[in-house]
Every structure is written in structure tokens, then in C-alpha cells.
Design a protein around this motif. Structure first.
Motif, PDB file in Angstrom:
ATOM      1  N   UNK A  48     -28.694  26.478 -43.820  1.00  0.00           N
ATOM      2  CA  UNK A  48     -27.910  26.021 -45.084  1.00  0.00           C
ATOM      3  C   UNK A  48     -27.981  26.689 -46.526  1.00  0.00           C
ATOM      4  N   UNK A  49     -27.682  28.006 -46.174  1.00  0.00           N
ATOM      5  CA  UNK A  49     -27.728  29.111 -47.277  1.00  0.00           C
ATOM      6  C   UNK A  49     -26.298  29.403 -47.548  1.00  0.00           C
ATOM      7  N   UNK A  50     -26.023  30.436 -48.240  1.00  0.00           N
ATOM      8  CA  UNK A  50     -24.828  31.270 -48.463  1.00  0.00           C
ATOM      9  C   UNK A  50     -24.595  32.587 -48.479  1.00  0.00           C
ATOM     10  N   UNK A  51     -25.934  33.325 -48.647  1.00  0.00           N
ATOM     11  CA  UNK A  51     -25.952  34.722 -48.636  1.00  0.00           C
ATOM     12  C   UNK A  51     -27.578  35.185 -48.254  1.00  0.00           C
ATOM     13  N   UNK A  52     -27.754  36.270 -47.599  1.00  0.00           N
ATOM     14  CA  UNK A  52     -29.192  36.742 -47.640  1.00  0.00           C
ATOM     15  C   UNK A  52     -29.096  38.204 -48.216  1.00  0.00           C
ATOM     16  N   UNK A  79     -23.501  29.182 -58.126  1.00  0.00           N
ATOM     17  CA  UNK A  79     -23.859  28.098 -57.162  1.00  0.00           C
ATOM     18  C   UNK A  79     -24.320  28.401 -55.851  1.00  0.00           C
ATOM     19  N   UNK A  80     -24.251  29.744 -55.640  1.00  0.00           N
ATOM     20  CA  UNK A  80     -24.809  30.125 -54.287  1.00  0.00           C
ATOM     21  C   UNK A  80     -26.160  30.286 -54.109  1.00  0.00           C
ATOM     22  N   UNK A  81     -26.585  29.955 -52.754  1.00  0.00           N
ATOM     23  CA  UNK A  81     -27.936  30.057 -52.429  1.00  0.00           C
ATOM     24  C   UNK A  81     -28.285  31.179 -51.813  1.00  0.00           C
ATOM     25  N   UNK A  82     -29.354  32.200 -52.326  1.00  0.00           N
ATOM     26  CA  UNK A  82     -29.623  33.244 -51.644  1.00  0.00           C
ATOM     27  C   UNK A  82     -30.900  33.176 -50.833  1.00  0.00           C
ATOM     28  N   UNK A 122     -30.283  33.689 -61.804  1.00  0.00           N
ATOM     29  CA  UNK A 122     -29.209  33.021 -62.056  1.00  0.00           C
ATOM     30  C   UNK A 122     -28.631  32.222 -60.623  1.00  0.00           C
ATOM     31  N   UNK A 123     -29.413  32.427 -59.542  1.00  0.00           N
ATOM     32  CA  UNK A 123     -29.250  31.687 -58.288  1.00  0.00           C
ATOM     33  C   UNK A 123     -30.522  30.673 -57.880  1.00  0.00           C
ATOM     34  N   UNK A 124     -29.981  29.803 -57.136  1.00  0.00           N
ATOM     35  CA  UNK A 124     -31.083  29.204 -56.172  1.00  0.00           C
ATOM     36  C   UNK A 124     -31.546  30.110 -55.224  1.00  0.00           C
ATOM     37  N   UNK A 125     -32.594  30.436 -55.218  1.00  0.00           N
ATOM     38  CA  UNK A 125     -33.346  31.446 -54.376  1.00  0.00           C
ATOM     39  C   UNK A 125     -34.235  30.934 -53.525  1.00  0.00           C
ATOM     40  N   UNK A 126     -34.103  30.978 -52.055  1.00  0.00           N
ATOM     41  CA  UNK A 126     -35.138  30.315 -51.070  1.00  0.00           C
ATOM     42  C   UNK A 126     -35.793  31.452 -50.324  1.00  0.00           C
ATOM     43  N   UNK A 127     -37.037  31.386 -50.065  1.00  0.00           N
ATOM     44  CA  UNK A 127     -37.934  32.196 -49.774  1.00  0.00           C
ATOM     45  C   UNK A 127     -38.061  32.075 -48.110  1.00  0.00           C
ATOM     46  N   UNK A 128     -37.564  32.922 -47.235  1.00  0.00           N
ATOM     47  CA  UNK A 128     -37.651  33.023 -45.903  1.00  0.00           C
ATOM     48  C   UNK A 128     -37.654  34.047 -45.115  1.00  0.00           C
ATOM     49  N   UNK A 129     -38.417  34.095 -44.278  1.00  0.00           N
ATOM     50  CA  UNK A 129     -38.773  35.217 -43.330  1.00  0.00           C
ATOM     51  C   UNK A 129     -37.575  35.885 -42.878  1.00  0.00           C
ATOM     52  N   UNK A 130     -37.268  37.292 -43.193  1.00  0.00           N
ATOM     53  CA  UNK A 130     -35.926  37.873 -42.545  1.00  0.00           C
ATOM     54  C   UNK A 130     -36.033  37.700 -40.956  1.00  0.00           C
ATOM     55  N   UNK A 131     -34.937  37.385 -40.495  1.00  0.00           N
ATOM     56  CA  UNK A 131     -34.938  37.209 -38.918  1.00  0.00           C
ATOM     57  C   UNK A 131     -34.708  38.575 -38.320  1.00  0.00           C
ATOM     58  N   UNK A 132     -34.497  39.553 -39.014  1.00  0.00           N
ATOM     59  CA  UNK A 132     -34.043  40.806 -38.247  1.00  0.00           C
ATOM     60  C   UNK A 132     -35.299  41.457 -37.568  1.00  0.00           C
ATOM     61  N   UNK A 133     -36.533  41.620 -38.165  1.00  0.00           N
ATOM     62  CA  UNK A 133     -37.681  42.246 -37.472  1.00  0.00           C
ATOM     63  C   UNK A 133     -37.888  41.588 -36.186  1.00  0.00           C
TER      64      UNK A 133
END
Length: 592
Positions: free
Chosen positions: A185-189, A265-268, A286-297
Motif C-alpha cells: 500500500x505505497x506509491x513509490x520506493x 501525498x505520495x508514500x515512499x 515532504x512525504x510520508x516515509x515508510x521504512x521497509x526492507x528492500x525486496x531486491x536482496x
């Protein structure tokens, strides 16, 4: 300026800025292990050349914090610098945040370069210092005032990897990230780790020695993808290819300008273990920032069928080059000694004869005799040893091929050995073989299986101070996560498709160092009423010299594994050797 003069000048600037301590983190804005030239601050200020460590300078003291891999090396390189070694990963170790809390007065300021420290590192620092009302002054690059010949950003051109090498397009990989963003439920990473970006967009470059990555940032949105990079690194052809995968280009230095223009309004999503503090701060304003582990590793660590086939091919090519090298070395030493650097250069030359060889995957550790007691020894023209036909010679090396990355260590007997050298050699190899043969249940983490490689050493009251295994990238960084094999917990289970090193060792300061290393792939073994089990496939192809063994220390299963492995090396490597090399390798791989 020499090191003491640099410290004097830095303290003068610190005094002007009213800073009681300054931290040189030893990384770059992308949390890289190996650094592009413009960010080799730690080496420039201290002379320490290891790949891990933090330098802290106060008005009266200076220290380097590093781990067990570099204790001997650091003591030598810091001699006469005025910088004290602080040892980490040993009982009673005090890391630099706690040390600063102890030595600094209440109400003072600590300076950092926010671009060169991760969010998690800055938070740890604040947690240690805030009880004493010590504040952090961020985004200060004090070395910039002193480092007059600091290198510019590299301008190497990038290349793109065809799907015949990587097995899936950048568009498919971006799609996986978009699915992750939607599911959470985010907008960008935003991504800042260079090997993650290289994997995501199927790009490679040469901005960092040995690591085929490009200095860049990436942002993936629900309907767009962005690459922030020096634009003169991109050819018209590659710009078109990126556009076909929906990737828009922006100048590397325009990241903040881009963010400032986006919908507030974007959530990063941000991985605070790797994102630098300056970028995180700019986003959070500026944005709502959610801390989350990157899925790429994890996506990157589990190799697909195409990538695993590439690894096997790379290891076979490596095996050919290494066989030619050890044949050459043995014949050369029968005539005259050779320096450690000359030997390393010759090994690189043998590898470079393959048309898909790109570079070495790290600086070759060519270490004879006592030098091998330094796990990350680096010979220099000014300080190196001659290799003679006696004792033990350790070579830890690897290569980047278009279809895979290799990392291999062999400790070779060059002549007469002591009983202790033979015993250590055998016990280390015994541990490596035991891990190679292991079956283990699904869900096992690296710390659950590490003991297998160490047990022969433990039972003889011996040990080594580094991890047993690390992940290896696919034509990417030779060190990658998220998996590792080591005694301390890393909460990542071993999964089929992961390529990991298997490299126990033993080091006796002033005498010798021994390490045996192969690459292994986690593979399914069986499913029964007790659950699902995995095993390891060994993909490295280079013989083990059995002349150094005390066979009485090996059991029959270990002997059988070693004989079968050496026979496999001969069968797979010998078709690519000259006649005299084949005869030589046949003798080296005879069953014991």
C-alpha cells in the motif's frame, strides 16, 4: 600531507566549526563495501586500506574501529599515524558510539556527513549520545576542504545485459517491485544500493574497481521507473533500451529536484539499513516515509536457472585459468623465486584470456608464508614477499565474467611442510568438506549450519575469526546478502538457488594462514515424513592438493568426497588444457 598532518588540519577545521568529534564512516552515499575513488575518505585520512572500518577524530584522540579480519593489517597500516586501533567483534568490544558517549563532554557536537551514513547508523549514534545531550551536526563534509586532489565522479559508460545472460528483462523485474509496492500500500520506493539498481535495470558499469555497478539512484513508482545517473554515461542505444523498459533518465545530482516536484501525498518506501541519512531526511520533510526492507536482496540472491548455468560456466572457465596458473607457478618456482604481485598478475592474465572475462572480482590476496596469517592481506610493490618452493602459499581470488562471478581460495603446498602446517591444512579442509556434504532441513539459517565447518577446528581447540560463507552476486558484487554462514544470527534462511561461499580458515600470526574456499549452491535434496531437506552443490572447479594432508585426520566419507571432487575437476577442466598441463593435473587429482 602525511596522516599526522591531515589530523592536525582536520582538528583545526573542527575547532572552527565547534565540533568535538568528527566521524569518517568509510562508506559512500550508496552504502557500498568497496568505494568509488571520490569517497575513499577512510583510506585518505588514516592510511587503512581494509574494506570495513570507521575513523573517529576528537580534539585529543583518533581511532579506527574494525573487525577481526583486519586486526593485524590495521596495526601495521596505522603505525605512526596517531590513530589507535579499536577492535570489534571480540568480548568486551566498545563500538565508537558508546566510546564517544564516554569520552565527550555533555552538550558538545559531533559532525557527520549525512550522505555517507545510513539512517540506522545515525539512529544508533543518536541513541548512544542523546543521554549526554550530545548533538549531531549533519551533512558536513569537512574533508572536502583538505582533499585538494579528490577524484571526480567516474564517467565510465554503462552496458546492459541481454536476457540470455540474466534470464529476465528489466521490465519483469520492475514488475516484481511494483507488485511489492502495491501489496504494501505505497506509491513509490527509492533504491540507493548500487548492486540492487544494477540487478533491477540489468545494467553494469565500472564505477568501482571489481564491482560492475554504476553510481546511481533509482525510484520505482506504480506506473513509472526512474534512473538517476550521470547522463554522459548513457549511449543513445542504451537510452532507447531503457526507455523500452519504461525507465526514465535523470541527472545523478537532480534527485532532490525531482523529489521536490512530486505529489506530497505520495508514500515512499525506504530501506533505512542502506539509505543514507541525507536522502532520508529530504524525503521525510515532504512525504510520508515508510521504512521497509528492500525486496531486491532476496530476489537477487535466489538465482534463476539461466544465472546458475552462467555461474557453472564461469567456475569452469576459472578452473581452467587456475590450473594453468598453478602449473605455471610450479614450473617457475623450480627455476627461481617469484614475487607475490607477479604471481597475482599472472593469474589475472590467465583469466583474461577468456573473451567474456571483464575484470577480477576483488583484489587478489596473494600471500606467502606468514603473510597469509592476515586474512585480507594485500601485497604492494613496497611490501611483499618472494615465493619459494617450500611452505604454504594462499591465493584468494576471483573474476567477473559476463555470465557470473567467481570467488575461490586455495592454499597450496609448495614444498616441505611442518607437521603443524599439515595438521592445520587438513583440519580446515575437513571442515570445508563436511559443510559441502551437509543435508539440512528447510528453514535452516546460516548460523544453524556454521558449526559444521568449525567443528573439526573446535575439537582441536582452534578457530577462525571471520564468517564461513557469504552470498555472491551474479556478475555483481562478490559479497552480497541477505544470507551468510557465520556463528551469529542473521535472520535469513538458506533457500534453493542461493550461491554462497564455503571458506573456513585458520591463521597463526608469524607462521602461516590457511583457507580453503569453494562456491556452493543450495539445492533441494528430499521430502519425507520428517520434512523438506536441502543440500549443497559445489560449483567451483579447482583441485585440492592432497600432498599436504594428514589422511589419518579424515574419515572415509571425507576421503570419498575429496577423491570424487578432484576427479570431477580433472574431467571438466582437462579438455581445455595443453597436453603437458593435462598430465600434470592428472597427477594432482589422483585418488588418495
Amino acid at each position: 600531507m602525511n596522516i599526522p598532518e591531515k589530523l592536525i588540519e582536520l582538528r583545526r577545521i573542527m575547532d572552527r566549526e565547534n565540533i568535538a568529534a568528527y566521524i569518517i564512516s568509510g562508506t559512500d552515499p550508496h552504502n557500498s563495501e568497496y568505494l568509488p575513488a571520490p569517497w575513499q575518505q577512510r583510506k585518505w585520512i588514516s592510511g587503512f586500506t581494509g574494506s570495513y572500518g570507521t575513523v573517529v577524530v576528537t580534539k585529543n584522540e583518533a581511532g579506527l574501529w574494525t573487525d577481526t579480519r583486519y586486526f593485524i593489517q590495521a596495526e601495521k597500516e596505522l603505525a605512526g599515524s596517531g590513530i589507535k586501533l579499536h577492535k570489534l567483534r571480540i568480548p568486551g568490544a566498545v563500538d565508537y558510539p558508546q566510546w564517544l558517549a564516554e569520552v565527550l563532554e555533555s552538550g558538545t557536537k559531533v559532525g557527520i556527513d549525512g550522505f555517507c551514513m545510513s539512517v540506522s547508523d545515525v539512529r544508533n549514534l543518536k541513541n548512544a549520545l542523546s543521554p549526554k545531550n550530545i548533538t549531531i551536526q549533519e551533512q558536513i563534509d569537512l574533508l572536502g576542504e583538505m582533499w585538494f586532489d579528490r577524484p571526480a565522479l567516474p564517467v565510465e559508460k554503462i552496458i546492459r545485459l541481454d536476457t540470455k545472460y540474466v534470464g529476465e528483462s528489466a521490465g519483469e523485474r520492475i514488475g516484481k517491485i511494483r507488485e511489492f509496492i502495491r501489496d504494501n500500500h505505497g506509491d513509490a520506493m527509492l533504491f540507493s544500493c548500487l548492486d540492487e539498481i544494477a540487478w533491477l535495470y540489468n545494467i553494469r558499469c565500472n564505477d568501482i574497481a571489481y564491482n560492475p555497478v554504476a553510481i546511481s539512484y533509482a525510484i520505482v513508482e506504480k506506473d513509472k521507473a526512474h534512473l538517476f545517473i550521470k547522463l554522459d554515461k548513457i549511449s543513445q542505444e542504451i537510452e532507447q533500451q531503457l526507455a523500452e523498459d519504461g525507465i526514465e533518465l535523470h541527472d545523478y545530482h537532480h534527485l532532490f529536484l525531482f523529489l521536490d516536484e512530486q505529489n506530497k501525498e505520495n508514500t515512499y518506501f525506504i530501506d533505512t539499513n542502506t539509505c543514507n541519512y541525507a536522502v532520508f531526511n529530504h524525503l521525510a520533510k515532504k512525504f510520508e516515509v515508510r521504512e521497509i526492507e528492500s525486496p531486491i536482496p532476496l530476489l537477487k540472491a535466489v538465482k534463476n536457472t539461466t544465472e546458475l548455468d552462467g555461474f557453472r560456466l564461469a567456475c569452469r572457465k576459472d578452473g581452467v585459468a587456475l590450473s594453468k596458473f598453478y602449473y605455471w607457478l610450479e614450473n617457475r618456482l623450480s627455476q627461481q623465486p617469484i614475487t607475490e604481485l607477479k604471481a597475482a598478475e599472472q593469474l589475472t592474465w590467465f583469466r583474461s584470456q577468456d573473451k567474456e572475462y571483464v575484470s577480477d572480482s576483488f583484489g587478489c590476496i596473494s600471500a606467502y608464508g606468514p603473510n597469509a596469517a592476515l586474512p585480507h592481506y594485500s601485497a604492494t610493490p613496497e611490501q611483499q614477499s618472494e615465493i619459494h618452493p617450500k611452505g604454504l602459499y594462499l591465493v584468494d581470488s576471483g573474476a567477473q565474467y559476463m555470465h557470473g562471478t567467481t570467488d575461490i581460495t586455495r592454499t597450496m603446498p609448495l614444498g616441505e611442510l611442518t607437521e603443524l602446517e599439515k595438521e592445520d591444512y587438513t583440519l580446515v579442509l575437513k571442515g570445508m568438506i563436511d559443510l559441502s556434504m551437509l543435508y539440512f532441513p528447510k528453514g535452516s539459517k546460516g548460523c544453524n549450519i556454521d558449526i559444521v565447518a568449525r567443528l573439526p577446528l573446535y575439537m582441536n581447540l582452534r578457530n577462525f575469526g571471520h564468517g564461513t560463507g557469504h552470498g555472491v552476486g551474479y556478475f555483481l558484487n562478490v559479497h552480497e546478502g541477505p544470507q551468510s554462514i557465520r556463528p551469529d544470527l542473521k535472520n535469513q534462511e538458506m533457500l534453493p538457488g542461493m550461491v554462497t561461499s564455503n571458506e573456513p580458515g585458520l591463521y597463526r600470526e608469524g607462521l602461516h594462514g590457511i583457507r580453503h574456499e569453494n562456491l556452493i549452491v543450495c539445492q533441494p535434496k528430499a521430502v519425507n515424513e520428517f520434512g523438506e531437506f536441502y543440500q549443497f552443490e559445489t560449483i567451483t572447479l579447482c583441485y585440492f592438493d592432497t600432498s599436504a594432508l594428514l589422511t589419518k585426520l579424515l574419515n572415509q566419507n571425507e576421503i570419498d568426497w575429496l577423491n570424487a571432487y578432484n576427479e570431477r575437476v580433472y574431467q571438466e577442466v582437462s579438455p581445455y588444457l595443453e597436453k603437458q598441463e593435462k598430465v600434470w593435473l592428472r597427477n594432482k587429482t589422483k585418488a588418495i
